[in-house]
Motif scaffolding. Structure first.
Motif, short mmCIF file in Angstrom:
data_model
loop_
_atom_site.label_atom_id
_atom_site.label_comp_id
_atom_site.label_asym_id
_atom_site.label_seq_id
_atom_site.Cartn_x
_atom_site.Cartn_y
_atom_site.Cartn_z
N MET A 148 0.83 -1.21 0.00
CA MET A 148 0.00 0.00 0.00
C MET A 148 0.86 1.26 0.00
O MET A 148 0.54 2.24 -0.68
CB MET A 148 -0.93 -0.02 1.21
CG MET A 148 -2.09 -1.00 1.05
SD MET A 148 -3.17 -1.05 2.47
CE MET A 148 -2.15 -1.86 3.68
N LEU A 149 1.95 1.24 0.75
CA LEU A 149 2.79 2.43 0.82
C LEU A 149 3.50 2.72 -0.50
O LEU A 149 3.88 3.86 -0.77
CB LEU A 149 3.82 2.28 1.95
CG LEU A 149 3.25 2.35 3.37
CD1 LEU A 149 4.35 2.11 4.39
CD2 LEU A 149 2.59 3.70 3.62
N LEU A 150 3.71 1.69 -1.32
CA LEU A 150 4.35 1.93 -2.63
C LEU A 150 3.49 2.80 -3.52
O LEU A 150 4.01 3.44 -4.45
CB LEU A 150 4.63 0.58 -3.32
CG LEU A 150 5.73 -0.28 -2.71
CD1 LEU A 150 5.84 -1.61 -3.44
CD2 LEU A 150 7.07 0.44 -2.74
N ARG A 151 2.19 2.88 -3.26
CA ARG A 151 1.33 3.78 -4.03
C ARG A 151 1.59 5.23 -3.67
O ARG A 151 1.33 6.14 -4.45
CB ARG A 151 -0.15 3.44 -3.79
CG ARG A 151 -0.52 2.01 -4.18
CD ARG A 151 -1.98 1.73 -3.88
NE ARG A 151 -2.31 0.32 -4.12
CZ ARG A 151 -2.62 -0.18 -5.31
NH1 ARG A 151 -2.67 0.63 -6.37
NH2 ARG A 151 -2.90 -1.46 -5.44
N VAL A 152 2.10 5.43 -2.45
CA VAL A 152 2.42 6.78 -1.97
C VAL A 152 3.90 7.10 -2.20
O VAL A 152 4.25 8.19 -2.64
CB VAL A 152 2.08 6.92 -0.47
CG1 VAL A 152 2.25 8.37 -0.02
CG2 VAL A 152 0.67 6.42 -0.19
N TYR A 153 4.74 6.12 -1.88
CA TYR A 153 6.19 6.30 -2.02
C TYR A 153 6.69 5.21 -2.98
O TYR A 153 7.14 4.14 -2.55
CB TYR A 153 6.89 6.16 -0.67
CG TYR A 153 6.31 7.04 0.41
CD1 TYR A 153 6.44 8.42 0.34
CD2 TYR A 153 5.61 6.49 1.48
CE1 TYR A 153 5.91 9.24 1.34
CE2 TYR A 153 5.07 7.29 2.47
CZ TYR A 153 5.23 8.67 2.39
OH TYR A 153 4.69 9.47 3.36
N GLY A 179 2.20 2.22 -11.22
CA GLY A 179 2.37 3.26 -10.21
C GLY A 179 3.00 2.82 -8.92
O GLY A 179 2.89 3.54 -7.91
N LYS A 180 3.69 1.66 -8.89
CA LYS A 180 4.33 1.20 -7.66
C LYS A 180 5.84 1.30 -7.70
O LYS A 180 6.53 0.75 -6.85
CB LYS A 180 3.91 -0.25 -7.36
CG LYS A 180 2.45 -0.38 -6.98
CD LYS A 180 2.13 -1.78 -6.52
CE LYS A 180 0.68 -1.90 -6.08
NZ LYS A 180 0.36 -3.27 -5.62
N LYS A 240 -5.89 7.21 0.72
CA LYS A 240 -6.63 6.03 1.16
C LYS A 240 -5.66 4.90 1.51
O LYS A 240 -5.82 4.22 2.53
CB LYS A 240 -7.59 5.59 0.05
CG LYS A 240 -8.44 4.38 0.43
CD LYS A 240 -9.37 3.99 -0.70
CE LYS A 240 -10.19 2.76 -0.33
NZ LYS A 240 -11.10 2.35 -1.44
N ALA A 241 -4.65 4.70 0.65
CA ALA A 241 -3.65 3.66 0.92
C ALA A 241 -2.88 3.96 2.20
O ALA A 241 -2.59 3.07 3.00
CB ALA A 241 -2.69 3.54 -0.26
N MET A 242 -2.54 5.24 2.41
CA MET A 242 -1.79 5.62 3.61
C MET A 242 -2.62 5.39 4.86
O MET A 242 -2.12 4.87 5.88
CB MET A 242 -1.36 7.08 3.51
CG MET A 242 -0.55 7.57 4.70
SD MET A 242 0.04 9.24 4.49
CE MET A 242 1.35 8.99 3.29
#
Length: 664
Positions: A148-153, A179-180, A240-242
């Motif tokens: 999930m965090l790979l969607r943010v970072y 996007g990952k 949302k992922a975060m």
């Protein structure tokens, strides 16, 4: 008064210093069997030389084995804690408490030692410059959170081989397109930009979450105001992922504080410890240990020893430049090496919560404060959220204890029964607490090797495993090979038995400790060869046996009939396990030598490729197979490989294949 065996070598009390330090008891072979520490060495050691009926049963058992005692002076109580930990770690004395992880826990690793760092889940931390977070209770939990965090970072998660392959191809992988991953392999982001993403990811996992959420909310609002709704929607998905990742981190208190909670459940024989690590108010890791109570320590002493173990281990695993808890011996281990680098606050919380204070907790607080770089307090919470959280940790310790007892009761009883049955079945004078098993591996007399595996108290001692490359026998002669291996092993024993167990560099000598039983994989021929080697060297007190595969018969020297251990006996299962382990270890070594020889033979056929270019080619491609699949242009990318040499290598590796116009 009951006779004390230690009185035979008791040092003159006047020669024992009154300084703080550590003491080591050794057996008749010079092996360390117990390590302790004391604020006053003379007072502490004098307590051992008294009527043994006044001593704890475990202390009496240690004194019956011990044959000498020595001591090391240090400057302070804190240094004695450091030194005791390192001496126990180095010598692994049988009468000190043994800390066993109840399983191999997963960590989130960030490979900061690489130019483009990678995020990955790793179970066995290594000292390679990586930063580790955790440990976590379940691998799936950290994998889901990382996904999930790979969607943010979107940081790199691929292996070096995949990264290099896409870098050469100039095309990013699927993770970039979904996007990952930010695509550092093809320059979609610069190394500096990627490192910034890595630092943000580490800050989030370390508990600094509020700033990240606020920044994303502000960015989403800004994009919406500009009517960039697609960008705003992407940020919404990231938020949302975060938040989903945050939901997986249990909130302990309403404050952003750093603390560790330690609790345990115990009986007279064992203790199960649980530790929960809280950073910025959220649980970021937990771990469990079990302890054999082989020392005469009360719970306060056990807790102190345990806390030194936990935080010393974390300094080694998670340190990434944190202060090292190491000691050096200079004629008496009088100095400590401390290397303060980087931020060590993630190693120790500002508070350490315990149900009861450990022994000498002021000294322990000083040690932990030194490790963290700021004040650390050890306290017993009486009420409120912290007391409730500590009760939860205790419940986890109780559950871990029950699970361990069920498993351990079966394992311990089986091992004890196996050693007793083996002693009786083979007619040994004493139980074979240390067994060495030898096996030969060869292929028509080529690349012949031998293995030596060790079991102590019925458990593998992998640090004592050894392997031999046969160099004195030509052709297929298993008997001569076994004679060579046993001769080499026990010649080393004779050379090292009267020397200190550590060499000048402080490393343990490989063959200084003799086995109770030598087990040979083979029949009478291999047994006779091994027995002849022992007799030629004049080795006494070492029992010998061999295990034949066909009927699982055990042969002993001087007996015409084999010993048939009962098919359902624990003794037979034990000797079969160690025989199979010796076979596996020998086969692994033999295959590695064969593979190395095959690689070398491939390069030997190519003119112009010497050791330096061979190393460069393998370093670039990783395997011979990858080299065979490479084009001439790919080969030219290797430093030191010209266009003409690349064609030569290509033709030798792929004979009979015509090059395409592109390859030409």
């Amino acid at each position: 008064m009951v006779s004390n065996p230690a009185l035979s070598f008791r040092p003159d009390p006047g020669t024992i210093p009154t300084d703080p330090g550590c003491y080591l008891w050794r057996d008749r072979h010079g092996r360390v069997v117990y390590v302790g520490k004391a604020k006053n060495l003379r007072a502490r050691l004098s307590s051992y030389f008294q009527d043994v009926s006044n001593l704890h049963q475990r202390t009496r058992g240690m004194l019956e084995v011990a044959a000498s005692v020595e001591w090391i002076i240090v400057a302070s109580d804190v240094e004695s804690l450091h030194l005791e930990y390192n001496l126990i770690k180095q010598h692994r004395p049988r009468f000190n408490v043994r800390y066993n992880d109840d399983k191999s826990y997963p960590y989130l690793a960030i490979t900061l030692g690489e130019e483009v760092p990678r995020a990955m889940v790793r179970r066995n931390p290594r000292n390679d410059g990586s930063r580790y977070f955790g440990p976590f209770a379940h691998a799936y939990a950290i994998r889901d959170t990382l996904d999930m965090l790979l969607r943010v970072y979107p940081v790199r998660t691929c292996s070096k081989g995949v990264f290099d392959r896409h870098q050469r191809a100039g095309r990013p992988c699927l993770l970039f397109h979904i996007g990952k991953c930010s695509g550092p392999c093809t320059g979609e982001v610069s190394p500096e930009e990627h490192l910034a993403l890595v630092e943000d990811l580490m800050a989030f996992v370390d508990g600094d979450t509020e700033g990240a959420v606020e920044a994303l909310e502000a960015a989403m609002a800004s994009e919406a105001e500009k009517q960039n709704y697609e960008a705003a929607a992407r940020i919404r998905d990231q938020l949302k992922a975060m938040r989903t990742a945050l939901a997986k981190q249990v909130m302990v208190t309403g404050k952003r504080e750093d603390l560790d909670a330690i609790s345990w459940h115990a009986d007279e024989l064992e203790v199960a410890f649980q530790v929960f690590f809280v950073r910025n108010g959220r649980v970021v890791g937990r771990k469990g240990w079990t302890v054999d109570r082989v020392e005469a320590l009360d719970m306060a002493g056990l807790v102190q020893r345990f806390m030194v173990q936990v935080y010393s281990e974390r300094a080694h695993t998670l340190g990434s430049g944190a202060k090292a808890l190491t000691a050096t011996a200079k004629g008496g281990a009088d100095g400590l090496i401390k290397e303060p680098e980087g931020d060590a606050t993630h190693l120790v919380g500002k508070e350490v919560l315990v149900p009861e204070l450990p022994e000498d907790h002021e000294t322990l607080e000083e040690l932990l404060s030194e490790l963290r770089g700021s004040r650390v307090v050890i306290r017993v919470p009486q009420r409120g959220a912290k007391r409730a959280f500590l009760d939860t940790v205790e419940e986890n310790a109780r559950e871990a204890f029950q699970q361990h007892r069920l498993k351990r009761a079966k394992d311990f009883n089986a091992r004890s029964q196996a050693l007793k049955e083996l002693q009786e079945g083979l007619g040994l004078e004493q139980a074979p607490l240390r067994i060495e098993c030898y096996d030969i591996s060869t292929l028509q007399g080529t690349n012949s090797v031998a293995s030596m595996v060790v079991m102590e108290d019925g458990l593998p001692r992998k640090s004592e495993y050894r392997r031999f490359r046969i160099n004195g026998v030509v052709g297929q002669d298993d008997f001569a090979m076994m004679h060579e291996v046993i001769t080499r092993r026990f010649k080393r024993y004779l050379a090292e038995r009267d020397l200190p167990l550590e060499d000048e560099d402080g490393k343990p000598r490989k063959f200084a400790y003799p086995p109770n039983l030598v087990l040979i994989d083979g029949g009478k021929g291999q047994l006779n060869a091994a027995n002849r080697a022992l007799e030629e060297l004049g080795i006494e007190g070492v029992e010998l046996a061999s295990l034949a595969k066909k009927m699982e018969e055990v042969f002993r020297p001087g007996r015409s009939e084999s010993v048939m251990l009962p098919r359902s006996s624990e003794a037979l299962f034990l000797v079969m396990r160690i025989r199979d382990e010796a076979h596996r270890f020998a086969i692994t070594y033999h295959r590695s030598l064969r593979g190395k020889e095959m690689v070398e033979s491939v390069f030997d056929e190519i003119p112009g490729v010497g050791p330096a270019r061979r190393k460069a080619l393998l370093g670039h491609f990783g395997t011979v197979r990858a080299m065979k699949e490479a084009t001439v242009a790919d080969l030219e990318e290797v430093p030191g490989i010209s266009e003409g040499l690349a064609r030569t290598i290509h033709d030798h590796l792929r004979p009979g294949r015509r090059r395409t116009p592109v390859e030409r």
